[in-house]
Design a protein around this motif. Structure first.
Motif, short mmCIF file in Angstrom:
data_model
loop_
_atom_site.label_atom_id
_atom_site.label_comp_id
_atom_site.label_asym_id
_atom_site.label_seq_id
_atom_site.Cartn_x
_atom_site.Cartn_y
_atom_site.Cartn_z
N UNK A 1 14.75 -27.06 0.68
CA UNK A 1 14.46 -28.15 1.61
C UNK A 1 13.93 -29.37 0.87
N UNK A 2 13.03 -29.15 -0.07
CA UNK A 2 12.47 -30.25 -0.86
C UNK A 2 13.55 -30.90 -1.71
N UNK A 3 14.41 -30.07 -2.32
CA UNK A 3 15.46 -30.60 -3.20
C UNK A 3 16.44 -31.49 -2.43
N UNK A 4 16.66 -31.18 -1.15
CA UNK A 4 17.64 -31.93 -0.35
C UNK A 4 17.01 -33.08 0.43
N UNK A 5 15.70 -33.21 0.37
CA UNK A 5 15.04 -34.28 1.11
C UNK A 5 14.96 -34.01 2.60
N UNK A 6 14.95 -32.74 3.01
CA UNK A 6 14.85 -32.40 4.43
C UNK A 6 13.48 -32.78 4.96
N UNK A 7 13.43 -33.12 6.24
CA UNK A 7 12.17 -33.52 6.88
C UNK A 7 11.78 -32.60 8.03
N UNK B 1 8.01 -33.43 7.93
CA UNK B 1 7.35 -34.11 9.06
C UNK B 1 7.18 -33.21 10.27
N UNK B 2 7.97 -32.15 10.38
CA UNK B 2 7.87 -31.25 11.52
C UNK B 2 8.34 -29.86 11.12
N UNK B 3 7.64 -28.84 11.60
CA UNK B 3 8.02 -27.44 11.38
C UNK B 3 8.02 -26.74 12.72
N UNK B 4 9.17 -26.18 13.11
CA UNK B 4 9.29 -25.42 14.35
C UNK B 4 9.48 -23.95 14.03
N UNK B 5 8.67 -23.10 14.66
CA UNK B 5 8.78 -21.65 14.46
C UNK B 5 9.63 -21.05 15.57
N UNK C 1 18.55 -36.61 12.33
CA UNK C 1 17.37 -36.06 11.66
C UNK C 1 17.80 -35.19 10.48
N UNK C 2 17.00 -35.23 9.44
CA UNK C 2 17.29 -34.41 8.26
C UNK C 2 16.71 -33.01 8.50
N UNK C 3 17.45 -32.24 9.31
CA UNK C 3 16.96 -30.94 9.77
C UNK C 3 17.65 -29.80 9.02
N UNK C 4 16.88 -28.81 8.65
CA UNK C 4 17.41 -27.61 8.03
C UNK C 4 16.74 -26.39 8.66
N UNK C 5 17.32 -25.24 8.40
CA UNK C 5 16.71 -23.99 8.83
C UNK C 5 16.79 -22.98 7.71
N UNK C 6 15.83 -22.09 7.66
CA UNK C 6 15.92 -20.98 6.72
C UNK C 6 15.12 -19.81 7.26
N UNK C 7 15.45 -18.62 6.77
CA UNK C 7 14.80 -17.40 7.21
C UNK C 7 14.06 -16.75 6.04
N UNK C 8 13.22 -15.77 6.37
CA UNK C 8 12.49 -15.06 5.32
C UNK C 8 13.43 -14.32 4.38
N UNK C 9 14.64 -14.02 4.84
CA UNK C 9 15.63 -13.37 3.98
C UNK C 9 16.31 -14.35 3.04
#
Length: 466
Positions: free
Chosen positions: A256-262, A281-285, A307-315
């Protein structure tokens, strides 16, 4: 277990995934969901996948769909080529679960099916669509090449130059494509432990024997990292130069940091360091599972288009919700779990900073996670045990006595108990296998690992009574 929908599509024992059941689900999918220009079909490398894919193809053609068969390839590669063609897709895969199980993962032309789509499919079982014309069949062998181009275009031919990387191939369907991708980005690659027998690698619960092997490879071959994926390559595994596995949710933060996600959408089980990173800027669980992550990403994009939105999982599976820029060029959105991006992006970022992966991880907030699962645990036993713990605080206090005192409780997905010392113990049944998942979090990896081992031993005994 009887075949059923979980967090990653239809799953079940191969013996119970009969041609009739498979055909019924494919027909219901065609009846209930948009399919666009046709259907793309792919498969992983487990022994039953090719046979099941043939049944999927026949059922789709009988329903009037034109089918493009892509053979063995990663799930995200299939999703990419199908969505670019405006077509639906079915991936035959059981992901990380053993070879005696398999499944189907369904895609709309717009991406993964939602929980509402899943309900519509189930409601249409037993109602085959009527069609007068049988669909056509063609074979497309270039889907893998398109996937390689995605990463070469975005990261460039020198992104991994100078790195000596071990590729743990096992039975990952991505093993050959990953080799080509790494070479195309400038890395030197040592290919390791290719297997003709399917190995159910779970990147979220790497066993001690495998961890020892990873460390040995790093030392023997003087590697900067070892990397791999699960069976269908939508979950990554990446180590540092010592062979230490970097948790999937940490890879998610770095990517996320490498891609500039917010805007970050991630399940409740993910490392809380994501909440401490000032770049976001925002984290949704969400609840655990890509359909829930995707729903949160879509809601974020509805509220803020672009929005520069991404998602990721614990896996570690990473979902890209915006048109990003890599070091060398464009990286189009791909809102399905991908294993390659959270491998390549952290490696590229570390190289650009002149750091090893361990040094890069050390720059993040000091929170570490560990996870494992108790296999062959009936879902009914898991549910009964969690219901017992949920009854009242005194029951949980007795259970938690060896670990600490409960401070807060989150019931979004299973039981996530934050203790007075800040450690976290999260319990839940798997959504797609007869397994009981255990997640821990602490300030250090050693502390998280100790808590995990203690919890595993305690819960293994407790489950015998349910």
């Amino acid at each position: 277990m009887a075949p059923k929908f979980g967090t990653s599509g239809l799953r079940g024992l191969v013996a119970e995934l009969t041609p009739e059941l498979i055909s019924d689900h494919v027909s219901a999918f065609v009846s209930a969901c948009p399919t666009g220009t046709g259907l793309f079909v792919g498969e992983d490398l487990r022994p039953s996948s090719q046979r099941i894919a043939a049944v999927v193809i026949a059922a789709a053609r009988d329903a009037g769909l034109n089918v493009t068969y892509c053979g063995a390839l990663p799930t995200p590669a299939l999703a990419q080529i199908a969505m670019s063609a405006g077509a639906a897709a079915v991936m035959v895969t059981g992901s990380h679960i053993p070879a005696d199980r398999n499944g189907l993962k369904f895609y709309l032309p717009s991406g993964e099916i939602s929980k509402a789509d899943e309900a519509a499919i189930l409601a249409n079982l037993g109602h085959a669509p009527e069609t007068a014309t049988r669909g056509t069949l063609r074979y497309y062998a270039e889907a893998g090449a398109d996937y390689i181009s995605r990463y070469r275009q975005a990261f460039g031919g020198a992104a991994l130059a100078g790195l000596r990387l071990g590729l743990y191939e096992h039975s990952s369907v991505a093993r050959d494509l990953l080799h080509h991708i790494l070479l195309s980005l400038g890395a030197e690659v040592v290919r390791l432990a290719r297997s003709d027998v399917f190995i159910p690698v779970d990147t979220e619960a790497v066993d001690p024997t495998t961890r020892e092997q990873l460390a040995e490879w790093c030392a023997t071959y003087r590697l900067d990292a070892v990397l791999s994926t699960d069976g269908d390559a939508d979950r990554p595994m990446l180590t540092d130069a010592t062979g230490q596995v970097i948790a999937g949710d940490v890879l998610g933060v770095l990517t996320s940091m490498a891609l500039g996600a917010k805007v970050i959408c991630t399940p409740v089980s993910s490392n809380s360091m994501v909440d401490m990173v000032h770049d976001f800027t925002a984290v949704t669980r969400t609840k655990i599972g890509s359909p829930f992550v995707i729903a949160a990403m879509e809601e974020a994009l509805t509220q803020e288009p672009g929005a520069k939105v991404v998602g990721f999982e614990a896996n570690g599976g990473f979902l890209l919700g915006f048109a990003a820029e890599g070091p060398a060029g464009a990286l189009p959105a791909l809102m399905t779990r991908d294993a390659v991006l959270p491998i390549v992006a952290p490696l590229s970022l570390a190289r650009a900073k002149g750091q090893g992966l361990a040094e890069l991880v050390a720059t993040l907030p000091a929170r570490a996670t560990a996870s494992d699962r108790l296999t062959e645990t009936p879902t009914e036993a898991s549910a009964a045990f969690l219901a017992h713990l949920s009854k009242d605080a005194s029951v949980r206090a007795e259970f938690l006595a060896p670990f600490g005192q409960e401070q807060t409780l989150d019931r979004m997905d299973g039981l996530r108990m934050t203790l007075a010392d800040g450690n976290v113990l999260h319990l839940r049944p798997s959504g797609n296998a007869p397994e009981f998942r255990i997640y821990t979090e602490a300030e250090t990896l050693d502390a998280a690992a100790i808590l995990l081992e203690q919890a595993m031993n305690t819960i293994r005994i407790k489950l015998r009574g349910f």
